[in-house]
Design a protein around this motif. Structure first.
Motif, PDB file in Angstrom:
ATOM      1  N   THR A   1       0.814  -1.222   0.000  1.00  0.00           N
ATOM      2  CA  THR A   1       0.000   0.000   0.000  1.00  0.00           C
ATOM      3  C   THR A   1       0.846   1.271   0.000  1.00  0.00           C
ATOM      4  OG1 THR A   1      -0.150  -0.136   2.414  1.00  0.00           O
ATOM      5  CG2 THR A   1      -1.958  -1.115   1.135  1.00  0.00           C
ATOM      6  N   ASP A   2       2.164   1.129   0.226  1.00  0.00           N
ATOM      7  CA  ASP A   2       3.043   2.288   0.253  1.00  0.00           C
ATOM      8  C   ASP A   2       4.480   1.807   0.040  1.00  0.00           C
ATOM      9  OD1 ASP A   2       3.685   1.073   2.682  1.00  0.00           O
ATOM     10  OD2 ASP A   2       2.614   2.543   3.886  1.00  0.00           O
ATOM     11  N   ARG A   3       5.417   2.731   0.102  1.00  0.00           N
ATOM     12  CA  ARG A   3       6.816   2.391  -0.141  1.00  0.00           C
ATOM     13  C   ARG A   3       7.351   1.405   0.906  1.00  0.00           C
ATOM     14  NH1 ARG A   3      10.239   2.456  -4.247  1.00  0.00           N
ATOM     15  NH2 ARG A   3       9.167   4.373  -4.885  1.00  0.00           N
ATOM     16  N   GLU A   4       6.975   1.583   2.147  1.00  0.00           N
ATOM     17  CA  GLU A   4       7.471   0.702   3.201  1.00  0.00           C
ATOM     18  C   GLU A   4       7.014  -0.738   2.981  1.00  0.00           C
ATOM     19  OE1 GLU A   4       7.390   0.205   8.107  1.00  0.00           O
ATOM     20  OE2 GLU A   4       6.244   1.811   7.127  1.00  0.00           O
TER      21      GLU A   4
ATOM     22  N   THR B   1      -1.397   9.262  -7.616  1.00  0.00           N
ATOM     23  CA  THR B   1      -0.680  10.012  -6.602  1.00  0.00           C
ATOM     24  C   THR B   1       0.793   9.624  -6.467  1.00  0.00           C
ATOM     25  OG1 THR B   1      -1.349   8.442  -4.886  1.00  0.00           O
ATOM     26  CG2 THR B   1      -2.796  10.339  -5.281  1.00  0.00           C
ATOM     27  N   ASP B   2       1.137   8.396  -6.854  1.00  0.00           N
ATOM     28  CA  ASP B   2       2.522   7.939  -6.743  1.00  0.00           C
ATOM     29  C   ASP B   2       2.872   7.086  -7.965  1.00  0.00           C
ATOM     30  OD1 ASP B   2       5.050   7.173  -5.982  1.00  0.00           O
ATOM     31  OD2 ASP B   2       4.488   6.617  -3.934  1.00  0.00           O
ATOM     32  N   PRO B   3       2.978   7.720  -9.142  1.00  0.00           N
ATOM     33  CA  PRO B   3       3.261   6.947 -10.366  1.00  0.00           C
ATOM     34  C   PRO B   3       4.602   6.228 -10.331  1.00  0.00           C
ATOM     35  CG  PRO B   3       3.413   9.323 -10.767  1.00  0.00           C
ATOM     36  CD  PRO B   3       2.804   9.157  -9.416  1.00  0.00           C
ATOM     37  N   GLU B   4       5.561   6.744  -9.562  1.00  0.00           N
ATOM     38  CA  GLU B   4       6.867   6.092  -9.495  1.00  0.00           C
ATOM     39  C   GLU B   4       6.771   4.749  -8.787  1.00  0.00           C
ATOM     40  OE1 GLU B   4      11.282   6.801  -7.532  1.00  0.00           O
ATOM     41  OE2 GLU B   4       9.978   8.529  -7.920  1.00  0.00           O
ATOM     42  N   LEU B   5       6.066   4.711  -7.647  1.00  0.00           N
ATOM     43  CA  LEU B   5       5.879   3.454  -6.932  1.00  0.00           C
ATOM     44  C   LEU B   5       5.035   2.487  -7.771  1.00  0.00           C
ATOM     45  CD1 LEU B   5       6.149   1.622  -4.484  1.00  0.00           C
ATOM     46  CD2 LEU B   5       4.214   2.843  -3.431  1.00  0.00           C
TER      47      LEU B   5
END
Length: 348
Positions: A104-107, A165-169
């Motif tokens: 769900t996120d970078r972590e 919101t976070d195209p890189e991830l």
């Protein structure tokens, strides 16, 4: 199983001719998934073998031979071949589109145990080759596709939000999935017993693609393109199994991705008869007898539609008869066999 017709003798070259859109000496059958109880009955077994066991795969092979298919699919869902670890999910009847999301996120992305595609049990395909009935080849395919695995790992609504919101991830998630599936197909397509590969990835629903075509082009198609390239590079055809309304991207599927055959059609989206009229001069059309039609209509109605479809498609080649998606347990056996009987009677 006592079939009410004479089943075809396997000849994998006929399926290859369908995928090349060439005329065949008899109708060709195509089915992606047949429920295991029907496979057990067709194979003449008293009980189901252990899922993932060699006996399980041999059962499916024998069932497809008995029913008149020219190939046997390798159902790897409960095996040690290759898959992405998934989170716990509730039943399909009530599953949230985000249930079981692990990334769900970078972590959580950094913590996810990305599998090594090279460590799968690819020796299975060589084992199965030794038991293939004469004239048959294996169909190889992954446990879920690029987009399917992304939505399983991230969640559908989560992924909709993330790619805005976070195209890189988002790109890194798709890269990690896509590159591993490229490796998977590279190894499977190189197996001697495998005659063709299915790129299985549901890209749409009733009215449109799951995501806008531009998002598909950015995150999904680059890896699909490479998967098809490695399959073709091993001298094997690539079949797309994808549900949903794909009309807006079919030019990409045919001209850019260079898929050889398309499977999965639904009357409520567009009947296979329409798909044949639109695309049969450019891509093989596989299956298409709607699942609801197979479940609700009489054997006579199913037989008649199947026969009419063969009358329309057989002269020009490039079509294989089968369901719009699969044969689950709720389709009556006599209805399924009525479809197969139409093919047997068409050639007799």
């Amino acid at each position: 199983m006592n079939l009410p017709f004479k089943a075809f003798t396997p000849d994998f070259e006929l399926l290859l001719k369908v995928l090349r859109r060439e005329k065949t000496a008899r109708p060709v059958l195509f089915e992606f998934i047949i429920h295991l109880e029907l496979c057990r009955e067709a194979a003449g077994l008293a009980k189901l073998p252990e899922p993932g066991s060699l006996a399980h795969f041999r059962m499916v092979m024998e069932a497809f031979r008995t029913l008149g298919y020219d190939y046997a699919p390798v159902y790897t869902w409960k095996s040690d071949v290759f898959s992405f670890p998934k989170g716990e999910q509730v039943s399909l009847a009530s599953r949230s589109q985000n249930q079981g999301a692990l990334i769900t996120d970078r972590e959580s992305f950094d913590k996810y145990p990305w599998p090594d595609a090279a460590s799968g049990n690819y020796a299975l395909y060589d084992q199965l080759k030794n038991f293939l009935p004469d004239g048959m080849k294996l169909l190889g395919f992954s446990n879920g596709g690029i987009l399917e695995n992304a939505t399983d790992l991230v969640g559908f609504e989560n992924l909709c939000h993330m790619y805005l919101t976070d195209p890189e991830l988002t790109a890194e998630i798709f890269r990690n999935i896509g590159e591993r599936l490229i490796s998977f197909y590279s190894m499977v397509a190189s197996m001697e017993g495998v005659g063709a590969c299915v790129v299985t990835d549901d890209w749409g629903f009733k009215t449109q693609t799951m995501f806008p075509p531009e998002m598909m082009e950015r995150y999904v198609f680059p890896y699909t393109r490479k998967i098809v390239e490695v399959i073709h590079g091993r001298g094997k055809p690539a079949i797309l199994h994808s549900c949903g309304h794909l009309r807006s991207i079919m030019d990409v599927v045919i001209d850019d991705l260079k898929i050889d055959g398309k499977h999965s059609f639904e009357d409520g989206i567009y009947p296979v008869e329409d798909a044949w009229a639109w695309w049969s001069d450019r891509i093989a059309i596989l299956g298409g007898i709607d699942m609801d039609f197979l479940a609700r209509k009489t054997p006579e109605e199913i037989y008649d539609r199947s026969l009419r479809l063969l009358e329309k498609t057989y002269p020009g080649g490039g079509y294989a008869l089968g369901s719009g998606n699969s044969i689950p347990e709720y389709i009556p056996g006599e209805n399924y066999l009525a479809m197969l009987r139409a093919a047997a009677d068409f050639v007799s």
